[in-house]
Structure formats: C-alpha cells, structure tokens
Design a protein around this motif. Structure first.
Motif, PDB file in Angstrom:
ATOM      1  N   GLY A   1       0.941  -1.364   0.115  1.00 14.13           N
ATOM      2  CA  GLY A   1       0.017  -0.145   0.132  1.00 14.13           C
ATOM      3  C   GLY A   1       0.935   1.326   0.026  1.00 14.13           C
ATOM      4  N   ARG A   2       2.105   1.150   0.789  1.00 14.83           N
ATOM      5  CA  ARG A   2       2.923   2.358   0.918  1.00 14.83           C
ATOM      6  C   ARG A   2       3.481   2.718  -0.262  1.00 14.83           C
ATOM      7  NH1 ARG A   2       3.219   0.765   6.548  1.00 14.83           N
ATOM      8  NH2 ARG A   2       5.063  -0.232   6.356  1.00 14.83           N
ATOM      9  N   ILE A   3       4.084   1.595  -1.039  1.00 13.86           N
ATOM     10  CA  ILE A   3       4.664   1.556  -2.285  1.00 13.86           C
ATOM     11  C   ILE A   3       3.858   1.888  -3.256  1.00 13.86           C
ATOM     12  CG2 ILE A   3       5.762   0.026  -4.122  1.00 13.86           C
ATOM     13  CD1 ILE A   3       6.883  -1.920  -1.830  1.00 13.86           C
ATOM     14  N   LEU A   4       2.772   1.733  -3.173  1.00 14.27           N
ATOM     15  CA  LEU A   4       1.664   2.111  -4.587  1.00 14.27           C
ATOM     16  C   LEU A   4       1.475   3.578  -4.185  1.00 14.27           C
ATOM     17  CD1 LEU A   4       0.111   1.213  -6.754  1.00 14.27           C
ATOM     18  CD2 LEU A   4      -1.913   0.812  -4.791  1.00 14.27           C
ATOM     19  N   VAL A   5       1.359   4.130  -3.120  1.00 11.72           N
ATOM     20  CA  VAL A   5       1.108   5.570  -2.829  1.00 11.72           C
ATOM     21  C   VAL A   5       2.366   6.367  -3.293  1.00 11.72           C
ATOM     22  CG1 VAL A   5       1.003   7.312  -1.051  1.00 11.72           C
ATOM     23  CG2 VAL A   5      -0.413   5.326  -0.902  1.00 11.72           C
ATOM     24  N   LEU A   6       3.681   5.708  -3.018  1.00 12.74           N
ATOM     25  CA  LEU A   6       4.782   6.324  -3.312  1.00 12.74           C
ATOM     26  C   LEU A   6       4.921   6.268  -5.062  1.00 12.74           C
ATOM     27  CD1 LEU A   6       7.474   5.217  -0.925  1.00 12.74           C
ATOM     28  CD2 LEU A   6       6.964   7.479  -1.565  1.00 12.74           C
ATOM     29  N   ALA A   7       4.573   5.192  -5.608  1.00 15.19           N
ATOM     30  CA  ALA A   7       4.583   5.086  -7.151  1.00 15.19           C
ATOM     31  C   ALA A   7       3.583   5.826  -7.725  1.00 15.19           C
ATOM     32  CB  ALA A   7       4.239   3.550  -7.342  1.00 15.19           C
ATOM     33  N   THR A   8       2.433   6.182  -6.965  1.00  5.69           N
ATOM     34  CA  THR A   8       1.297   7.155  -7.703  1.00  5.69           C
ATOM     35  C   THR A   8       1.966   8.617  -7.716  1.00  5.69           C
ATOM     36  OG1 THR A   8      -0.326   5.668  -6.910  1.00  5.69           O
ATOM     37  CG2 THR A   8      -1.107   7.949  -7.439  1.00  5.69           C
TER      38      THR A   8
ATOM     39  N   VAL B   1      15.594  10.586 -15.977  1.00  4.00           N
ATOM     40  CA  VAL B   1      14.480  10.680 -14.774  1.00  4.00           C
ATOM     41  C   VAL B   1      14.985  10.012 -13.693  1.00  4.00           C
ATOM     42  CG1 VAL B   1      12.140  10.324 -14.098  1.00  4.00           C
ATOM     43  CG2 VAL B   1      12.790  11.495 -16.501  1.00  4.00           C
ATOM     44  N   GLY B   2      15.313   8.488 -14.106  1.00  2.00           N
ATOM     45  CA  GLY B   2      15.539   7.523 -13.147  1.00  2.00           C
ATOM     46  C   GLY B   2      16.651   7.808 -12.187  1.00  2.00           C
ATOM     47  N   THR B   3      18.006   8.457 -12.787  1.00  2.00           N
ATOM     48  CA  THR B   3      18.938   9.134 -12.039  1.00  2.00           C
ATOM     49  C   THR B   3      18.703   9.846 -11.130  1.00  2.00           C
ATOM     50  OG1 THR B   3      19.740  10.378 -13.811  1.00  2.00           O
ATOM     51  CG2 THR B   3      20.872   8.278 -13.722  1.00  2.00           C
ATOM     52  N   GLY B   4      17.758  10.725 -11.513  1.00  2.00           N
ATOM     53  CA  GLY B   4      17.244  11.900 -10.743  1.00  2.00           C
ATOM     54  C   GLY B   4      16.291  11.803  -9.428  1.00  2.00           C
ATOM     55  N   LEU B   5      15.489  10.506  -9.611  1.00  2.00           N
ATOM     56  CA  LEU B   5      14.627  10.175  -8.687  1.00  2.00           C
ATOM     57  C   LEU B   5      15.027  10.160  -7.079  1.00  2.00           C
ATOM     58  CD1 LEU B   5      12.467   7.314 -10.345  1.00  2.00           C
ATOM     59  CD2 LEU B   5      11.443   9.773  -9.959  1.00  2.00           C
TER      60      LEU B   5
ATOM     61  N   SER C   1       9.765   2.477   5.087  1.00  2.00           N
ATOM     62  CA  SER C   1      11.207   1.974   4.974  1.00  2.00           C
ATOM     63  C   SER C   1      11.732   2.435   3.646  1.00  2.00           C
ATOM     64  CB  SER C   1      11.099   0.482   4.973  1.00  2.00           C
ATOM     65  OG  SER C   1      10.547   0.050   3.669  1.00  2.00           O
ATOM     66  N   ARG C   2      13.297   2.329   3.746  1.00  2.00           N
ATOM     67  CA  ARG C   2      14.034   2.632   2.625  1.00  2.00           C
ATOM     68  C   ARG C   2      13.910   1.731   1.329  1.00  2.00           C
ATOM     69  NH1 ARG C   2      19.497   5.717   4.611  1.00  2.00           N
ATOM     70  NH2 ARG C   2      18.670   6.520   6.340  1.00  2.00           N
TER      71      ARG C   2
ATOM     72  N   GLY D   1       8.972   2.057  -4.643  1.00  2.00           N
ATOM     73  CA  GLY D   1       7.772   2.988  -5.021  1.00  2.00           C
ATOM     74  C   GLY D   1       8.368   3.883  -6.243  1.00  2.00           C
ATOM     75  N   LYS D   2       9.541   4.231  -5.985  1.00  3.04           N
ATOM     76  CA  LYS D   2      10.170   5.087  -7.073  1.00  3.04           C
ATOM     77  C   LYS D   2      10.055   4.413  -8.388  1.00  3.04           C
ATOM     78  CE  LYS D   2      11.305   9.010  -5.041  1.00  3.04           C
ATOM     79  NZ  LYS D   2      10.772  10.569  -5.217  1.00  3.04           N
ATOM     80  N   HIS D   3      10.951   3.193  -8.240  1.00  2.00           N
ATOM     81  CA  HIS D   3      10.781   2.374  -9.593  1.00  2.00           C
ATOM     82  C   HIS D   3       9.380   2.005 -10.084  1.00  2.00           C
ATOM     83  CE1 HIS D   3      11.506  -1.452 -11.722  1.00  2.00           C
ATOM     84  NE2 HIS D   3      12.712  -0.827 -12.100  1.00  2.00           N
ATOM     85  N   LEU D   4       8.539   1.803  -9.257  1.00  2.13           N
ATOM     86  CA  LEU D   4       7.344   1.359  -9.874  1.00  2.13           C
ATOM     87  C   LEU D   4       6.589   2.564 -10.459  1.00  2.13           C
ATOM     88  CD1 LEU D   4       5.012  -0.629 -10.121  1.00  2.13           C
ATOM     89  CD2 LEU D   4       4.033  -0.044  -7.690  1.00  2.13           C
TER      90      LEU D   4
END
Length: 259
Positions: A4-11, A71-75, A94-95, A101-104
C-alpha cells in the motif's frame, strides 16, 4: 514491506513525472513518424517500408531510454540534494519501500509511454498502407518495457550513491555495453590471452544481457514468426530477476547512507 505504501509512493512519482511534461515525448514521437513517412518515399523508394518499421521501433526505444535514464538517475538524487529525503524517511516508510515505489512509479510512466507510442506507430503503419506483423510488434513493445524497466533499476542504483551526471553517464555505459555482451565474449574467444578471455567472460556475467530483451529485428524482419515461447519466458524472467537484483543492491546501498 507494505504494498500500500509502495503504491502511494509510485502514484506520487507518476504524477510528478507527468507534471514535468514528460508525456510531450509522445508528441515528439508522432512528429518523428510524420516526418519519416513523408520523407522516406523520396529518399528510399524501394525500401521505405522496412526503414519506417525499423525507425519507428528504434525511435520508441531511444525516447524511452532517455526517460528511463535521465529521470531515473534523478529520482533519488533529487530528493537527497533537496533534503526532502529527510522528511520521507522520517515517516513510517522503509528505505526499501522508498526505492521500490520510485521504480514502480517510473515504470508505470514508461508503460504509458510505450503503449501510447505503439498505438501511434500502428496508426501510421495503417495510414501508410505498410504491411506489418502485429504480434511481433506488440511482443517487441512488451520486451522493450522490460528492458527499460531494467535500465530504470540501473539508473536508480547509480543514483543512490553518486551525482546525477555521473549516474547518467554510467547508466548509458551499462546500456551500450549490455547490448554487446555476447559480442564481448566472442571477441574474448578470438584472443589468445587467458586474462582477456576471463575479463570478457566476467563482463558478460556481470553486465545485463540486454540483447535478450531486444526483439526489434524480429518485428522488422521476422514477419509473424515468433520465437519459442519457452525462450521468451526465460528471457522475460531474466529481465525481471535482474531488475529485482539491481533494486536489492540499490536498497542495500541506500539503507547504509547517512543523511
């Protein structure tokens, strides 16, 4: 990890990247195809269909690569430089969830880009009355997504411990060498030096074999003849597993960083 937290970060990542007008790349892709379909008949009257097929897939791959790396290197690096990472890691996140989340989120953007560009590509093929193998093109697009998802993981892994510029250069280097790892092994076998053979074999084992995820030539020259399904599944699995390993390395490095 909490999905759930990963999905929020990804969104949030998805919205942020789209807000940066990254989807204008879709318009650029359409413009490239429009110029190509008008210009090619004047330059290559007998081979324009094959050239257009090849150009459309190559442009899709190049534009996706630019997004994945820049974009990936700057995330992560952007969060570190702006010190906003301190706010994020202070929350119950968590880290590992942060990296995932960033990758997704960026992978979702790449999925939308590839889907949109594939639709535009097929529309131009229809308008130009160019015969094309639909199954092979769709398969090539799916494997391109896997390849770009892997490159995104490479970019994030470099971005967690070095500057954006260096991470970008290293990511491009991995991409270029990853497309020629099999050639490196062949080159090493031609050498009489044992050290060179070991070095090329080591590079082959260490670097991602991106040629396994590149089906552009199949779509252009292979007509509707698809590879063995078991080979396709094995290559897709290779891409997923390699991406997972890169993310695990990125999480390990990021978890050891002090802010």
């Amino acid at each position: 990890m909490s999905f759930g937290r990963i999905l929020v970060l990804a969104t949030n990542v998805f919205r942020e990247v789209v807000r940066d007008r990254i989807l204008y790349i879709i318009g650029l892709y359409a413009l490239i195809l429009a110029v190509a379909i008008w210009l090619l008949p004047q330059l290559a009257a007998t081979t324009e269909d094959k050239i257009f097929l090849d150009l459309g897939l190559a442009a899709m791959s190049l534009l996706g690569l630019i997004v994945a790396i820049f974009v990936g290197t700057g995330l992560i690096n952007k969060e570190i430089e702006k010190r906003t990472v301190l706010v994020l890691i202070a929350k119950p996140i968590s880290r590992g969830e942060f990296i995932a989340g960033k990758h997704l989120g960026l992978s979702a953007v790449l999925g939308v880009l590839i889907a949109a560009m594939t639709a535009i590509y097929l529309a131009f093929l229809q308008l130009g009355n160019i015969s094309y193998p639909l199954g092979s093109i769709v398969l090539a697009a799916l494997f391109l997504f896997l390849q770009l998802s892997l490159i995104t993981a490479v970019a994030i892994a470099f971005g967690v411990f070095t500057s954006s510029i260096l991470a970008t250069l290293l990511s491009f280097g991995v991409y270029l060498m990853g497309n020629f790892t099999q050639d490196l092994v062949k080159l090493g076998r031609l050498s009489e030096s044992v050290n060179i053979q070991r070095m090329t074999q080591g590079l082959y084992l260490f670097l991602p074999d991106l040629s396994r995820l590149d089906l552009k030539n199949l779509a252009v020259y292979g007509a509707d003849i698809l590879p063995n399904p078991l080979i396709l599944i094995a290559n897709a699995g290779y891409g997923v597993v390699y991406t997972g390993l890169l993310l695990a390395i990125a999480i390990l490095i990021f978890s050891r960083r002090q802010f």
